[in-house]
Design a protein around this motif. Structure first.
Motif, mmCIF file in Angstrom:
data_model
loop_
_atom_site.group_PDB
_atom_site.id
_atom_site.type_symbol
_atom_site.label_atom_id
_atom_site.label_comp_id
_atom_site.label_asym_id
_atom_site.label_seq_id
_atom_site.Cartn_x
_atom_site.Cartn_y
_atom_site.Cartn_z
ATOM 1 N N VAL A 325 0.865 -1.179 0.000
ATOM 2 C CA VAL A 325 0.000 0.000 0.000
ATOM 3 C C VAL A 325 0.897 1.224 0.000
ATOM 4 C CG1 VAL A 325 -1.701 1.340 1.293
ATOM 5 C CG2 VAL A 325 -1.912 -1.152 1.169
ATOM 6 N N VAL A 326 0.704 2.095 -0.976
ATOM 7 C CA VAL A 326 1.614 3.228 -1.146
ATOM 8 C C VAL A 326 0.826 4.526 -1.280
ATOM 9 C CG1 VAL A 326 1.723 2.722 -3.623
ATOM 10 C CG2 VAL A 326 3.461 4.179 -2.599
ATOM 11 N N VAL A 327 1.288 5.579 -0.594
ATOM 12 C CA VAL A 327 0.710 6.914 -0.725
ATOM 13 C C VAL A 327 1.434 7.637 -1.848
ATOM 14 C CG1 VAL A 327 0.254 9.116 0.429
ATOM 15 C CG2 VAL A 327 0.152 6.981 1.737
ATOM 16 N N VAL A 328 0.672 8.200 -2.786
ATOM 17 C CA VAL A 328 1.282 8.864 -3.941
ATOM 18 C C VAL A 328 0.796 10.311 -4.014
ATOM 19 C CG1 VAL A 328 1.636 6.780 -5.295
ATOM 20 C CG2 VAL A 328 -0.545 7.954 -5.429
ATOM 21 N N PRO A 329 1.669 11.246 -4.457
ATOM 22 C CA PRO A 329 1.299 12.668 -4.476
ATOM 23 C C PRO A 329 0.573 13.118 -5.733
ATOM 24 C CG PRO A 329 3.602 12.430 -5.061
ATOM 25 C CD PRO A 329 3.097 11.046 -4.754
#
Length: 539
Positions: A325-329
């Protein structure tokens, strides 16, 4: 701390928000599991949690503003903050209706907070919620709110706030138990209304806040009765493909026209708010038309479009062993990470994801083991809270404290789900740690930095979070930042371009690296709408 029997002050409202958030955190998975109306997408509990989380954050901000002074918040400011926070953070059909309920209560509680005002607040809230829904349906949270208000109104004039709150809670429980006999889809599924159950949870927190003791929570049994012939038909099957939600700055007249137009486009229409700020929720097949209607009405922002076909719950799906799970801008990186098999959470400029969003993403990954990449130093506490919540639900979670998107990309590049979990986490952590990161930003005002004094409009080059270069234009500042980073060595440069940055900049920087550092490769990605015009990574 219990309140006096005729007092619901600022502290009580703060306690109510906190207790409601805690309770929804415990119960949201169970509420998600019974979500079959209006769309069986299993997110009612999550949406209610995120809505109350936003309300609680707004309340805490009011108290934080008084921490260094000698004054304390007044009840009016706190209840207005609660309502505003819920409005701007409302998610889904259920969260939007709850936001309107809280707004209706705030209108009255801002004036007074004794038992009489609480009675009126519950009544105003129930009516406001009904008016916000284009086509109210019985057997939903609207019914539960109405019965709760009616039960509170029947308390005697000598009853205090505690008695009024208890009466509302008991009335809501009674109404909730009756919902399967009012709405066919609930009766066939053998469940009570998910939004109604969430409201019962919120009212239980209100009782605890004003009484100092939580009410006894017994299971609400679903009567084993045949569904009446005149029960509302099942509207949850099929239906529009998209859920569209946005905040809207517009006049009352423009919103009236918007309601009419959106009602023709789709269903599940809920428009809440007032005083120039609205939260719009609708289910449609043409998401673009719903957004265009908002543009014609005023200024829509924080636009969220969800495709039901992609996000509905599949309870019988076998969990995968491991997921990332990755947070992306930005949207560009979102697509890149999805192609790599990751579940993404979009961090919009100035709008970092809440812990509930990260937990929701971990659930959507549907895996026994999850690697969480927050990609922002400011998200470390939020990510840690989400990881802890997911662990409590039985998911093995490893949090790699990536501080920038380029570190997350480096970690994702070495991810191998076939090796052991610990080995995979070690390799991903090492890749992230070996990646220095930088970004370019525009100075908003004159200020002191590690590189000297900058003026408003200067281009700042931040390396590992600190200002290292102050320049006059983006290309030269980017070259200076690259030179500083590559002076310590490197094998790969990653450039992530913002939405408005021309391709020519990427070509110029690639040439700069190629001419000055022969053994270093360069890769370029389009980040889309992100806060920084350029992100740089050096491995």
């Amino acid at each position: 701390m219990p309140q006096t029997d005729d007092d619901m002050d600022a502290v009580a409202v703060r306690t109510w928000c906190s207790l409601a958030l805690e309770a929804l955190g415990r119960e949201r998975e169970a509420i998600d599991a019974i979500n079959v109306y209006p769309v069986a997408d299993g997110d009612t509990g999550t949406n209610l949690y995120l809505t109350v989380e936003s309300a609680a954050q707004a309340v805490e901000a009011v108290f934080a503003a008084h921490e260094t002074g000698v004054t304390t918040p007044v009840a009016a400011d706190v209840v207005r903050a609660m309502a505003h926070g819920a409005l701007i953070g409302a998610r889904g059909n259920s969260g939007t209706i709850l936001a309107q309920l809280l707004r209706g209560m705030a209108e009255v509680l801002a004036v007074g907070h004794d038992a009489d005002h609480l009675r009126r607040a519950l009544a105003v809230a129930a009516e406001a919620a009904r008016q916000a829904v284009a086509h109210p349906v019985e057997g939903t949270v609207l019914t539960v709110a109405t019965v709760a208000a009616e039960a509170a109104a029947r308390t005697g004039h000598d009853a205090g706030t505690a008695a009024v709150a208890r009466a509302a809670y008991e009335g809501a429980r009674t109404a909730l138990a009756a919902t399967p006999g009012q709405l066919a889809v609930l009766g066939r599924a053998g469940v009570v209304d998910a939004g109604g159950r969430g409201l019962v949870t919120v009212l239980a927190a209100l009782v605890e806040a004003v009484c100092g003791q939580a009410p006894e929570r017994t299971h609400v049994a679903v009567p084993a009765l045949p569904v009446p012939d005149d029960c509302v038909a099942d509207e949850a099957e099929g239906g529009p493909a998209f859920e569209v939600i946005y905040l809207l700055e517009a006049t009352d007249e423009a919103v009236d026209r918007l309601r009419t137009r959106l009602d023709r486009l789709g269903d599940s229409l809920v428009v809440v708010g007032g005083d120039g700020l609205w939260n719009v929720h609708v289910h449609v097949d043409d998401a673009g038309a719903a957004v265009e209607a908002g543009v014609e009405a005023g200024r829509p922002y924080r636009i969220r479009i969800t495709h039901f076909g992609a996000d509905r719950v599949h309870p019988h799906t076998e969990p995968v062993q491991r997921a990332v799970v990755v947070v992306v801008p930005g949207d560009g990186l979102r697509g890149l990470c999805k192609e790599a098999g990751a579940t993404t959470v979009l961090a919009r400029p100035g709008e970092p994801p809440a812990s509930g969003e990260l937990v929701d993403a971990i659930r959507r990954a549907h895996a026994r083991e999850v690697v969480l990449l927050p990609n922002d130093a400011e998200l470390r506490h939020t990510a840690a809270a989400a990881a802890e919540q997911a662990r409590a639900e039985g998911v093995r979670v490893a949090l790699i404290p990536t501080r920038a998107a380029v570190q997350g990309i480096a970690a994702l590049a070495v991810h191998e789900p076939d090796r052991s979990f610990d080995e995979d986490v070690v390799a991903m952590t090492a890749a992230a740690g070996a990646t220095r990161y930088a970004e370019l930003a525009v100075a908003e005002r004159q200020s002191w930095t590690m590189a000297g004094i900058c003026q408003a409009g200067d281009i700042l080059g931040l390396i590992d979070g600190d200002v290292a270069v102050i320049g006059e234009d983006v290309p030269q500042t980017a070259r200076d930042v690259l030179d500083r980073m590559l002076a310590a060595g490197g094998e790969l440069v990653t450039l992530i371009l913002g939405e408005d940055v021309p391709d020519s900049l990427a070509h110029a920087l690639e040439q700069h690296v190629r001419e000055g550092y022969l053994a270093v490769d360069t890769v370029v990605y389009r980040g889309g709408h992100q806060s920084a015009p350029l992100l740089i990574g050096v491995e």
